[in-house]
Design a protein around this motif. Structure first.
Motif, mmCIF file in Angstrom:
data_model
loop_
_atom_site.group_PDB
_atom_site.id
_atom_site.type_symbol
_atom_site.label_atom_id
_atom_site.label_comp_id
_atom_site.label_asym_id
_atom_site.label_seq_id
_atom_site.Cartn_x
_atom_site.Cartn_y
_atom_site.Cartn_z
ATOM 1 N N TRP A 1 0.819 -1.205 0.000
ATOM 2 C CA TRP A 1 0.000 0.000 0.000
ATOM 3 C C TRP A 1 0.859 1.265 0.000
ATOM 4 C CZ3 TRP A 1 -5.504 0.070 1.085
ATOM 5 C CH2 TRP A 1 -6.058 -1.213 1.225
ATOM 6 N N LYS A 2 0.401 2.277 -0.715
ATOM 7 C CA LYS A 2 0.968 3.608 -0.550
ATOM 8 C C LYS A 2 0.515 4.140 0.812
ATOM 9 C CE LYS A 2 2.987 4.206 -4.577
ATOM 10 N NZ LYS A 2 4.449 4.437 -4.709
ATOM 11 N N PRO A 3 1.358 4.885 1.521
ATOM 12 C CA PRO A 3 1.003 5.346 2.868
ATOM 13 C C PRO A 3 -0.344 6.069 2.943
ATOM 14 C CG PRO A 3 3.321 5.748 2.452
ATOM 15 C CD PRO A 3 2.737 5.264 1.159
ATOM 16 N N ALA A 4 -0.627 6.939 1.984
ATOM 17 C CA ALA A 4 -1.889 7.684 2.020
ATOM 18 C C ALA A 4 -3.082 6.745 1.849
ATOM 19 C CB ALA A 4 -1.901 8.755 0.933
ATOM 20 N N ASP A 5 -2.917 5.715 1.021
ATOM 21 C CA ASP A 5 -4.001 4.747 0.823
ATOM 22 C C ASP A 5 -4.281 3.987 2.118
ATOM 23 O OD1 ASP A 5 -3.935 5.534 -1.805
ATOM 24 O OD2 ASP A 5 -2.746 3.822 -2.471
ATOM 25 N N LEU A 6 -3.227 3.580 2.785
ATOM 26 C CA LEU A 6 -3.379 2.824 4.028
ATOM 27 C C LEU A 6 -4.036 3.687 5.103
ATOM 28 C CD1 LEU A 6 -2.748 -0.037 4.924
ATOM 29 C CD2 LEU A 6 -0.566 0.776 5.834
ATOM 30 N N THR A 7 -3.696 4.943 5.125
ATOM 31 C CA THR A 7 -4.309 5.863 6.093
ATOM 32 C C THR A 7 -5.812 5.990 5.840
ATOM 33 O OG1 THR A 7 -2.254 7.117 6.342
ATOM 34 C CG2 THR A 7 -4.297 8.216 6.973
ATOM 35 N N HIS A 8 -6.183 6.152 4.574
ATOM 36 C CA HIS A 8 -7.605 6.252 4.233
ATOM 37 C C HIS A 8 -8.338 4.953 4.589
ATOM 38 C CE1 HIS A 8 -11.103 7.620 1.793
ATOM 39 N NE2 HIS A 8 -11.280 6.315 1.655
ATOM 40 N N PHE A 9 -7.722 3.817 4.253
ATOM 41 C CA PHE A 9 -8.323 2.509 4.541
ATOM 42 C C PHE A 9 -8.542 2.344 6.045
ATOM 43 C CE2 PHE A 9 -7.707 -2.124 5.379
ATOM 44 C CZ PHE A 9 -8.798 -2.608 4.678
ATOM 45 N N ALA A 10 -7.556 2.702 6.852
ATOM 46 C CA ALA A 10 -7.667 2.571 8.305
ATOM 47 C C ALA A 10 -8.787 3.458 8.851
ATOM 48 C CB ALA A 10 -6.338 2.924 8.969
ATOM 49 N N ALA A 11 -8.905 4.659 8.322
ATOM 50 C CA ALA A 11 -9.955 5.565 8.790
ATOM 51 C C ALA A 11 -11.340 5.004 8.482
ATOM 52 C CB ALA A 11 -9.781 6.942 8.144
ATOM 53 N N SER A 12 -11.507 4.435 7.286
ATOM 54 C CA SER A 12 -12.806 3.874 6.900
ATOM 55 C C SER A 12 -13.146 2.648 7.741
ATOM 56 C CB SER A 12 -12.795 3.502 5.415
ATOM 57 O OG SER A 12 -12.594 4.634 4.606
ATOM 58 N N THR A 13 -12.174 1.794 7.965
ATOM 59 C CA THR A 13 -12.441 0.585 8.750
ATOM 60 C C THR A 13 -12.705 0.932 10.210
ATOM 61 O OG1 THR A 13 -10.066 0.197 9.056
ATOM 62 C CG2 THR A 13 -11.125 -0.895 7.197
ATOM 63 N N ASN A 14 -12.036 1.948 10.727
ATOM 64 C CA ASN A 14 -12.321 2.391 12.102
ATOM 65 C C ASN A 14 -13.748 2.919 12.214
ATOM 66 O OD1 ASN A 14 -9.795 1.725 13.084
ATOM 67 N ND2 ASN A 14 -8.938 3.774 12.754
ATOM 68 N N GLN A 15 -14.213 3.575 11.156
ATOM 69 C CA GLN A 15 -15.587 4.077 11.139
ATOM 70 C C GLN A 15 -16.580 2.913 11.198
ATOM 71 O OE1 GLN A 15 -16.499 6.328 7.610
ATOM 72 N NE2 GLN A 15 -18.550 6.914 8.305
ATOM 73 N N LEU A 16 -16.276 1.834 10.478
ATOM 74 C CA LEU A 16 -17.158 0.668 10.490
ATOM 75 C C LEU A 16 -17.127 -0.012 11.858
ATOM 76 C CD1 LEU A 16 -19.076 -1.001 8.714
ATOM 77 C CD2 LEU A 16 -17.116 -2.471 8.143
ATOM 78 N N ALA A 17 -15.950 -0.114 12.457
ATOM 79 C CA ALA A 17 -15.846 -0.712 13.790
ATOM 80 C C ALA A 17 -16.665 0.077 14.798
ATOM 81 C CB ALA A 17 -14.386 -0.784 14.222
ATOM 82 N N ALA A 18 -16.605 1.391 14.714
ATOM 83 C CA ALA A 18 -17.374 2.237 15.633
ATOM 84 C C ALA A 18 -18.873 2.029 15.433
ATOM 85 C CB ALA A 18 -17.007 3.704 15.416
ATOM 86 N N GLN A 19 -19.289 1.807 14.191
ATOM 87 C CA GLN A 19 -20.701 1.548 13.915
ATOM 88 C C GLN A 19 -21.153 0.278 14.627
ATOM 89 O OE1 GLN A 19 -22.794 0.144 9.909
ATOM 90 N NE2 GLN A 19 -22.126 2.284 9.743
ATOM 91 N N TYR A 20 -20.352 -0.765 14.554
ATOM 92 C CA TYR A 20 -20.725 -2.032 15.186
ATOM 93 C C TYR A 20 -20.615 -1.967 16.707
ATOM 94 C CZ TYR A 20 -21.663 -4.707 10.999
ATOM 95 O OH TYR A 20 -22.243 -5.179 9.847
ATOM 96 N N ASP A 21 -19.783 -1.102 17.222
ATOM 97 C CA ASP A 21 -19.700 -0.926 18.676
ATOM 98 C C ASP A 21 -21.026 -0.465 19.275
ATOM 99 O OD1 ASP A 21 -17.058 -1.687 18.985
ATOM 100 O OD2 ASP A 21 -16.265 0.349 18.813
ATOM 101 N N THR A 22 -21.872 0.142 18.463
ATOM 102 C CA THR A 22 -23.146 0.673 18.978
ATOM 103 C C THR A 22 -24.221 -0.404 19.095
ATOM 104 O OG1 THR A 22 -24.038 1.245 16.788
ATOM 105 C CG2 THR A 22 -22.641 2.886 17.877
ATOM 106 N N TYR A 23 -23.976 -1.591 18.550
ATOM 107 C CA TYR A 23 -24.986 -2.647 18.578
ATOM 108 C C TYR A 23 -24.910 -3.406 19.899
ATOM 109 C CZ TYR A 23 -25.214 -1.818 13.521
ATOM 110 O OH TYR A 23 -25.354 -1.242 12.282
ATOM 111 N N LYS A 24 -26.029 -3.451 20.617
ATOM 112 C CA LYS A 24 -26.055 -4.070 21.946
ATOM 113 C C LYS A 24 -27.199 -5.091 22.023
ATOM 114 C CE LYS A 24 -25.088 -1.737 25.598
ATOM 115 N NZ LYS A 24 -25.080 -0.782 26.735
ATOM 116 N N PRO A 25 -26.868 -6.383 21.970
ATOM 117 C CA PRO A 25 -27.926 -7.388 22.113
ATOM 118 C C PRO A 25 -28.513 -7.440 23.521
ATOM 119 C CG PRO A 25 -25.764 -8.423 22.000
ATOM 120 C CD PRO A 25 -25.560 -6.979 21.681
ATOM 121 N N PHE A 26 -27.727 -6.994 24.514
ATOM 122 C CA PHE A 26 -28.185 -6.929 25.894
ATOM 123 C C PHE A 26 -27.707 -5.615 26.511
ATOM 124 C CE2 PHE A 26 -27.284 -11.396 24.861
ATOM 125 C CZ PHE A 26 -28.571 -11.922 24.958
ATOM 126 N N PRO A 27 -28.416 -5.104 27.512
ATOM 127 C CA PRO A 27 -28.005 -3.824 28.103
ATOM 128 C C PRO A 27 -26.571 -3.812 28.610
ATOM 129 C CG PRO A 27 -30.205 -4.427 28.844
ATOM 130 C CD PRO A 27 -29.674 -5.609 28.100
#
Length: 714
Positions: A575-601
């Protein structure tokens, strides 16, 4: 992986599969006529079920499963599956029910039929057919198991009791090493042995098989079961304490309660040294080559020379150490913990490993904890089903070769290959269209697609079982010899040239997998059937169902793990460094989305733990949709019950994930699985623009994301 754990992938975890070590050991002595009578009963039962299924056969989305009173933009999972969830009861021998379990039942029925044929065939001694029949018969030999009592354990327990010092302990620990872990293909980091061995293409030399050494030593599924400070986990630990004590008592140990306390304290200490599942996914942290002579200095405490001698690995010059800190910590525990505690730990783990092929009291106690307490399953699966799983586990290719010939015609293989080619082509276009990716990085990504091997239905070559001795009246010995056979098979391959077309699953497995070190995919025959793949269904449904599976596996080539490997399977940063940075930012955004899912309180999905699978789900459905649109060639697709082709596509995807589970099983999945629960995997449609258009999703819907908030990766 689609289903079981990380790259076996497309599936939500079935507790029955998680209990694999239990289901592959048990027995009842039967004469051959009685054995056949039992199999006939099984086939009659399944015949009735099959007729019922055929009467309700639908070639398309299943409207009756939907709850159209639910707004798809608020809860797409229940919109696609709500009525099925309302009317479905979880059988008492299941921790959960889902599409994968339904297809596994069909596969088991077929395998039972193949076993019946093997039992009637009077095949020659030593042949695969005879081994299939004899292994199943030994599993069903309940009266023989009861008559032998715990005697099969006796020589092994006596050998453990005779350990005199830490030098001998190291040798015995080495003898217990097995190839029962798989860090990338099956994403299985669990072994009850001190360490686990994985034989796979090397990180830095993908042309030859290397030895990977992984953390181990826990009987419970993961470190969180020892360390998590929640009432649920504390209660499980209390029940586990009673279970360990009960198993030792059954085996005739004195002071079983005190021994159990020491064993659990040792396992707790081991758990403190383990890396978490999320940490294990970092490939670069796992790329550690240790020469054999360096182990004593890098991980002092264990007599490593004697350990490798016991394991039969004295000639192995180097190992890939996946979790250096864990190996260092566990090695230190060998030195600091009393010898007698280690001997008790070894004895207890041995009892657990073979509990289901010991007398009924052992099997029942095992199930009482690992079935009822851990998974919330009220009843055991019928013995014949556990017998089928045993045959699959130990003679999988022998059964698979017959299964593929019988149940996967060439026409089905050709249709699936066409879909794969179309979705690969869609992926190529998506990569080319990425505005954020440098042309040099794109070229490397395209090179991975150029060399990608896609196995459809069954492998090109089959495993040779000629050196695996199977006896019709010795289930304990069969499993002992089977585990050693598997270990010696893989050890013998160390240093040999890699077969990039080798499969890691059998044709009768309901799953799909990406093999990053081989740059390969496997789609077994058993998953290439309705509801995933139906030659009579509209293209919209097939692309939304099996197309998303195919896209999912292809996209693993470029997830947070797969993206670390080049077109030859080597760990290399392309990967070119800038590409890897963009990829990491997008995947972190997806991880944060899934962090909000709570099957139990009190319990939420860990977005980092499930990230690779979540990326694959999103990229997979996106590429599958593009391939579907391209397949239309401008034509208007047929509607079904008022649903447009685009709507059918997304509903078929949502119905891939129909599932219903017990609370204990769902908690276990969230804690130990790299896949998010199905109810959240189906919600990844909220990141796909076409879904909003297909269902006219308004901005006030609960799943609505503004265009700028939608995660876009590939």
């Amino acid at each position: 992986m689609f289903f079981i754990r990380k790259r076996y992938e497309y599936g939500a975890t079935d507790g029955a599969l998680q209990m694999r070590s239990y289901f592959r050991s048990s027995g009842f002595r039967r004469s051959r006529p009685a054995l056949l009578a039992g199999l006939y009963a099984v086939l009659l039962l399944f015949s009735a079920c099959s007729q019922k299924q055929q009467e309700a056969e639908i070639h398309g989305i299943v409207i009756a499963n939907m709850d159209r009173s639910v707004n798809p933009g608020d809860d797409f999972f229940h919109y696609a599956n709500g009525n099925w969830i309302k009317r479905t009861e979880i059988p008492p021998d299941r921790p959960s029910v889902n599409v994968f379990a339904d297809l596994s039942d069909i596969s088991n029925k077929r395998t039972a039929g193949l076993i019946e044929e093997a039992a009637k065939s009077s095949a020659a001694a030593g042949s695969n057919t005879r081994k299939i029949a004899d292994l199943y018969q030994s599993f069903m030999d309940e009266s023989g198991i009861e008559s032998r009592g715990a005697s099969p354990l006796t020589p092994h327990l006596e050998a453990l009791a005779a350990i005199h010092d830490k030098h001998e302990l190291a040798h015995v620990l080495g003898e217990s090493l097995r190839t029962d872990v798989d860090a990338l293909n099956n994403t299985n980091f669990h072994t009850p042995n001190l360490f686990g061995l994985w034989v796979a293409p090397g990180f830095n030399d993908s042309g030859h098989y290397a030895a990977y050494l992984l953390q181990g030593g826990l009987q419970l599924p993961d470190r969180e079961y020892y360390l998590a400070d929640t009432e649920h986990m504390r209660e499980l630990r209390r029940q586990y304490q009673a279970h360990v004590s009960a198993m030792l008592k059954l085996a005739g140990f004195a002071d079983f309660e005190a021994r159990a306390s020491r064993i659990i304290a040792l396992e707790h200490a081991i758990a403190e040294k383990h890396l978490s599942l999320a940490e294990n996914d970092d490939i670069h942290k796992a790329n550690n080559t240790w020469k054999q002579e360096e182990f004593s200095a890098k991980a002092p405490g264990l007599d490593w020379a004697e350990y490798f001698r016991g394991a039969g690995l004295t000639q192995q010059a180097a190992f890939m150490v996946w979790q250096p800190s864990a190996l260092k910590g566990e090695s230190a525990l060998v030195a600091s913990i009393a010898l007698d505690t280690w001997k008790d730990w070894l004895a207890y783990h041995l009892i657990e490993a073979y509990a289901a092929v010991l007398p009924k009291a052992f099997a029942d106690e095992y199930f009482a904890f690992f079935g009822k307490a851990l998974y919330g399953t009220p009843e055991q699966r019928p013995r014949w089903q556990r017998g089928v799983t045993t045959v699959d586990d130990y003679l999988g290719d022998a059964v698979g070769q017959i299964y593929a010939q019988r149940y996967f015609p060439a026409e089905a293989k050709a249709q699936a290959q066409t879909m794969v080619a179309n979705i690969v082509a869609a992926f190529r276009k998506r990569i080319d269209a990425l505005a954020w990716m440098d042309p040099a990085t794109k070229a490397e990504a395209q090179a991975k697609l150029n060399t990608l091997y896609v196995g459809i239905g069954y492998p090109e070559t089959w495993q040779d079982y000629s050196s695996f001795e199977v006896k019709p009246d010795d289930i304990f010995g069969n499993l002992w010899r089977g585990r050693l056979f598997d270990y010696h098979y893989w050890v013998s391959r160390l240093g040999a040239a890699v077969n990039r077309q080798e499969w890691c699953m059998t044709p009768q497995t309901v799953n799909a997998v990406n093999l990053p070190l081989q740059n390969a995919l496997n789609f077994p025959a058993a998953i290439l059937q309705p509801p995933f793949f139906d030659p009579k269904a509209p293209d919209a449904v097939n692309y939304g169902a099996i197309g998303a599976v195919i896209g999912h596996e292809i996209s693993h080539t470029f997830d947070t793990e797969g993206s670390a490997f080049d077109s030859e399977g080597r760990v290399r940063n392309w990967w070119k460094p800038a590409d890897l940075t963009h990829f990491a930012a997008s995947t972190n955004q997806l991880a944060a989305q899934y962090d909000t899912y709570k099957p139990f309180p009190d319990l939420a999905v860990n977005g980092k733990q499930t990230l690779a699978e979540d990326i694959a789900d999103l990229a997979g459905i996106s590429a599958a949709y593009d391939a579907y649109e391209a397949s239309l060639a401008g034509k208007m697709p047929p509607a079904q019950d008022g649903f447009s082709g685009e709507q059918q596509f997304f509903i078929a995807f949502g119905q891939d994930w129909r599932s219903k589970g017990r609370e204990a099983a769902l908690r276990h999945q969230v804690a130990t699985d790299s896949h998010a629960p199905g109810q959240y995997r189906s919600c990844t449609v909220r990141n796909v623009d076409a879904w909003y258009t297909a269902f006219n999703i308004p901005s006030g819907a609960k799943l609505y994301l503004a265009p700028a908030e939608r995660v876009r990766i590939w």
